[in-house]
Design a protein around this motif. Structure first.
Motif, PDB file in Angstrom:
ATOM      1  N   LEU A 140      -5.297   7.341  10.469  1.00 56.68           N
ATOM      2  CA  LEU A 140      -4.165   6.421  10.308  1.00 56.68           C
ATOM      3  C   LEU A 140      -3.820   6.226   8.840  1.00 56.68           C
ATOM      4  CD1 LEU A 140      -4.677   3.523  12.892  1.00 56.68           C
ATOM      5  CD2 LEU A 140      -2.797   5.148  12.795  1.00 56.68           C
ATOM      6  N   ASP A 141      -4.826   6.079   8.017  1.00 54.58           N
ATOM      7  CA  ASP A 141      -4.594   5.907   6.584  1.00 54.58           C
ATOM      8  C   ASP A 141      -3.901   7.128   5.992  1.00 54.58           C
ATOM      9  OD1 ASP A 141      -4.574   4.758   4.130  1.00 54.58           O
ATOM     10  OD2 ASP A 141      -6.728   4.860   3.789  1.00 54.58           O
ATOM     11  N   ARG A 142      -4.321   8.322   6.380  1.00 50.84           N
ATOM     12  CA  ARG A 142      -3.686   9.544   5.888  1.00 50.84           C
ATOM     13  C   ARG A 142      -2.235   9.641   6.381  1.00 50.84           C
ATOM     14  NH1 ARG A 142      -5.706  14.476   4.291  1.00 50.84           N
ATOM     15  NH2 ARG A 142      -7.408  13.188   3.469  1.00 50.84           N
ATOM     16  N   THR A 143      -1.997   9.252   7.622  1.00 51.80           N
ATOM     17  CA  THR A 143      -0.634   9.301   8.164  1.00 51.80           C
ATOM     18  C   THR A 143       0.275   8.291   7.478  1.00 51.80           C
ATOM     19  OG1 THR A 143      -1.556   9.963  10.301  1.00 51.80           O
ATOM     20  CG2 THR A 143       0.709   9.156  10.285  1.00 51.80           C
ATOM     21  N   VAL A 144      -0.249   7.100   7.204  1.00 50.53           N
ATOM     22  CA  VAL A 144       0.545   6.061   6.526  1.00 50.53           C
ATOM     23  C   VAL A 144       0.974   6.528   5.142  1.00 50.53           C
ATOM     24  CG1 VAL A 144       0.382   3.776   5.476  1.00 50.53           C
ATOM     25  CG2 VAL A 144      -0.370   4.123   7.827  1.00 50.53           C
ATOM     26  N   SER A 145       0.089   7.202   4.430  1.00 50.36           N
ATOM     27  CA  SER A 145       0.429   7.675   3.084  1.00 50.36           C
ATOM     28  C   SER A 145       1.351   8.885   3.106  1.00 50.36           C
ATOM     29  CB  SER A 145      -0.849   8.032   2.325  1.00 50.36           C
ATOM     30  OG  SER A 145      -1.561   9.070   3.003  1.00 50.36           O
ATOM     31  N   SER A 146       1.447   9.578   4.241  1.00 48.37           N
ATOM     32  CA  SER A 146       2.267  10.797   4.303  1.00 48.37           C
ATOM     33  C   SER A 146       3.647  10.554   4.884  1.00 48.37           C
ATOM     34  CB  SER A 146       1.548  11.870   5.143  1.00 48.37           C
ATOM     35  OG  SER A 146       0.283  12.179   4.598  1.00 48.37           O
ATOM     36  N   VAL A 147       3.777   9.625   5.815  1.00 49.66           N
ATOM     37  CA  VAL A 147       5.043   9.422   6.535  1.00 49.66           C
ATOM     38  C   VAL A 147       5.545   8.011   6.263  1.00 49.66           C
ATOM     39  CG1 VAL A 147       6.196   9.470   8.770  1.00 49.66           C
ATOM     40  CG2 VAL A 147       4.276  11.025   8.317  1.00 49.66           C
ATOM     41  N   PRO A 148       6.657   7.846   5.553  1.00 53.74           N
ATOM     42  CA  PRO A 148       7.216   6.503   5.370  1.00 53.74           C
ATOM     43  C   PRO A 148       8.016   6.088   6.605  1.00 53.74           C
ATOM     44  CG  PRO A 148       8.552   8.105   4.208  1.00 53.74           C
ATOM     45  CD  PRO A 148       7.396   8.874   4.787  1.00 53.74           C
ATOM     46  N   GLY A 149       8.178   4.783   6.760  1.00 53.39           N
ATOM     47  CA  GLY A 149       8.970   4.297   7.882  1.00 53.39           C
ATOM     48  C   GLY A 149       8.431   2.995   8.427  1.00 53.39           C
ATOM     49  N   ALA A 150       9.148   2.456   9.419  1.00 54.07           N
ATOM     50  CA  ALA A 150       8.774   1.171  10.010  1.00 54.07           C
ATOM     51  C   ALA A 150       7.456   1.269  10.770  1.00 54.07           C
ATOM     52  CB  ALA A 150       9.880   0.676  10.934  1.00 54.07           C
ATOM     53  N   THR A 193       4.852   3.363  10.310  1.00 57.40           N
ATOM     54  CA  THR A 193       3.702   3.445   9.413  1.00 57.40           C
ATOM     55  C   THR A 193       3.481   2.125   8.660  1.00 57.40           C
ATOM     56  OG1 THR A 193       5.188   4.469   7.785  1.00 57.40           O
ATOM     57  CG2 THR A 193       3.829   5.940   9.128  1.00 57.40           C
ATOM     58  N   GLN A 194       4.552   1.365   8.447  1.00 62.38           N
ATOM     59  CA  GLN A 194       4.363   0.037   7.866  1.00 62.38           C
ATOM     60  C   GLN A 194       3.550  -0.862   8.789  1.00 62.38           C
ATOM     61  OE1 GLN A 194       8.240  -1.503   6.957  1.00 62.38           O
ATOM     62  NE2 GLN A 194       8.621  -0.050   5.275  1.00 62.38           N
ATOM     63  N   GLU A 195       3.834  -0.780  10.082  1.00 67.22           N
ATOM     64  CA  GLU A 195       3.053  -1.557  11.042  1.00 67.22           C
ATOM     65  C   GLU A 195       1.608  -1.069  11.094  1.00 67.22           C
ATOM     66  OE1 GLU A 195       3.860  -4.226  12.577  1.00 67.22           O
ATOM     67  OE2 GLU A 195       5.947  -4.262  11.908  1.00 67.22           O
ATOM     68  N   PHE A 196       1.411   0.246  11.035  1.00 65.80           N
ATOM     69  CA  PHE A 196       0.051   0.776  11.016  1.00 65.80           C
ATOM     70  C   PHE A 196      -0.696   0.331   9.757  1.00 65.80           C
ATOM     71  CE2 PHE A 196       1.232   4.397  14.037  1.00 65.80           C
ATOM     72  CZ  PHE A 196       0.593   3.770  15.098  1.00 65.80           C
ATOM     73  N   ALA A 197       0.018   0.308   8.624  1.00 64.48           N
ATOM     74  CA  ALA A 197      -0.618  -0.141   7.376  1.00 64.48           C
ATOM     75  C   ALA A 197      -1.007  -1.612   7.456  1.00 64.48           C
ATOM     76  CB  ALA A 197       0.343   0.094   6.203  1.00 64.48           C
ATOM     77  N   ARG A 198      -0.155  -2.423   8.053  1.00 64.04           N
ATOM     78  CA  ARG A 198      -0.502  -3.844   8.214  1.00 64.04           C
ATOM     79  C   ARG A 198      -1.680  -4.002   9.161  1.00 64.04           C
ATOM     80  NH1 ARG A 198       3.654  -8.794   9.852  1.00 64.04           N
ATOM     81  NH2 ARG A 198       2.072 -10.432   9.925  1.00 64.04           N
ATOM     82  N   MET A 199      -1.711  -3.193  10.210  1.00 60.38           N
ATOM     83  CA  MET A 199      -2.843  -3.247  11.140  1.00 60.38           C
ATOM     84  C   MET A 199      -4.151  -2.861  10.455  1.00 60.38           C
ATOM     85  SD  MET A 199      -4.899  -1.172  13.306  1.00 60.38           S
ATOM     86  CE  MET A 199      -3.981   0.307  13.667  1.00 60.38           C
ATOM     87  N   LEU A 200      -4.100  -1.803   9.640  1.00 60.64           N
ATOM     88  CA  LEU A 200      -5.300  -1.411   8.890  1.00 60.64           C
ATOM     89  C   LEU A 200      -5.722  -2.490   7.906  1.00 60.64           C
ATOM     90  CD1 LEU A 200      -4.539   2.360   8.146  1.00 60.64           C
ATOM     91  CD2 LEU A 200      -6.232   1.440   9.731  1.00 60.64           C
ATOM     92  N   GLY A 201      -4.760  -3.147   7.281  1.00 59.52           N
ATOM     93  CA  GLY A 201      -5.092  -4.242   6.373  1.00 59.52           C
ATOM     94  C   GLY A 201      -5.778  -5.393   7.084  1.00 59.52           C
ATOM     95  N   GLU A 202      -5.321  -5.716   8.306  1.00 57.48           N
ATOM     96  CA  GLU A 202      -5.975  -6.776   9.066  1.00 57.48           C
ATOM     97  C   GLU A 202      -7.395  -6.385   9.455  1.00 57.48           C
ATOM     98  OE1 GLU A 202      -3.429  -7.526  12.342  1.00 57.48           O
ATOM     99  OE2 GLU A 202      -1.877  -8.543  11.154  1.00 57.48           O
TER     100      GLU A 202
END
Length: 303
Positions: free
Chosen positions: A184-194, A196-205
């Motif tokens: 998920l972290d690799r995908t978030v850094s590779s693909v921008p968009g809404a 991946t933003q949700e995935f990044a917030r989920m990883l942060g939580e």
């Protein structure tokens, strides 16, 4: 000439206010910089208040009063619904709800001015003035909600469109040997968009201490997308029963790709029905005038 003069006056007032606010913010920035210097202290209460930005001293108190007035007349649960829609649109600001309620209050306050503008200032009376005033009043009242709903729909559509591609990248990353969160972290850094933003917030939580199941359920609740809900449920079931994540991701990617194709086919089948109304009321009358008009003129001249 009167509408043009009013428009020019409004533009001049807007430019003047923008200039005043910009210069005030620059002065506040200079004062804040001086305050950080050694030996520079402000003893006067007035000077201490002037150190604050212009927006904080003028706009913020007005916004707070508008928000208090709006919350007094809004029904129960409306604020929670607005907060949920703002979150679904991607706006997670702390004061987003207050700004929205303030805009609604201003819109309701401007509604009577539309009738004064058309009937009194512009002199448009009768049914035309009533129609224009009603249309402008409806735009002011329902415009903020319609704009917010439109943003929510656009973001949800973007998530639906991006989900199969993101799942494909997750499948490749997991089958290459990465864990689910690392993929998920690799995908978030590779693909921008809404999405991946949700995935990044989920990883942060998750990194902040929340469990992955709770973080994924919170993400599904924020977005309110059925396809993403199906993906979250599949991942949670895989964690519960010990199923391979790579196999589940591949099955989900195939399913989401099929759903995206079906959604495109559904829109293509709806296109002829949607095109019927503009064709009947816009294209066909012009075609009839061009084709039948000369024949009608010739028949009329022959008699």
């Amino acid at each position: 000439m009167l509408p043009i003069a009013l428009a020019l006056l409004a533009g001049a007032i807007g430019v003047g206010l923008w200039t005043i606010l910009s210069s005030a913010d620059e002065k506040a920035t200079v004062r804040a910089s001086l305050r950080q210097l050694d030996g520079y202290e402000v003893d006067n209460v007035r000077d201490q208040e002037l150190l604050k930005p212009m927006r904080e001293r003028t706009v913020q108190p007005l916004t707070d009063r508008l928000v208090a007035l709006g919350k007094r007349f809004t029904p129960d649960g409306y604020t929670d619904k607005v907060r949920a829609r703002l979150t679904a649109s991607g706006n997670t600001s702390a004061d987003a709800v207050d700004r929205f309620i303030a805009i609604k209050v201003v819109a309701f306050a401007l509604t009577p001015l539309m009738f004064i503008l058309f009937f009194g200032v512009l002199g448009i009376g009768g049914k035309m003035g009533l129609l224009l005033s009603g249309v402008m009043a409806a735009v002011l009242i329902f415009g903020p909600d319609a704009t917010l709903n439109r943003r929510v729909e656009e973001r949800q559509h973007e998530i639906k469109q991006k989900l199969p591609d993101v799942l494909d990248l997750l499948v490749i990353s997991v089958e290459a040997g990465l864990g689910f969160e690392q993929a998920l972290d690799r995908t978030v850094s590779s693909v921008p968009g809404a999405l991946t933003q949700e995935f990044a917030r989920m990883l942060g939580e998750v990194r902040a201490g929340a469990s992955r199941a709770n973080a994924m359920r919170a993400m599904e609740k924020r977005t309110d997308v059925p396809e993403l809900r199906s993906f979250v449920l599949a991942i949670l079931q895989a964690d519960t029963f010990g199923v391979s994540i790579g196999r589940v991701l591949r099955a989900q990617a195939d399913e989401m790709r099929i759903k995206r194709r079906q959604m495109a086919q559904e829109k293509a089948q709806k296109a002829p029905v949607k095109m019927m109304i503009p064709m009947v009321f816009c294209v066909f009358p012009a075609l009839f005038v061009v084709v039948i008009g000369p024949a009608i003129i010739n028949i009329r001249n022959s008699f």
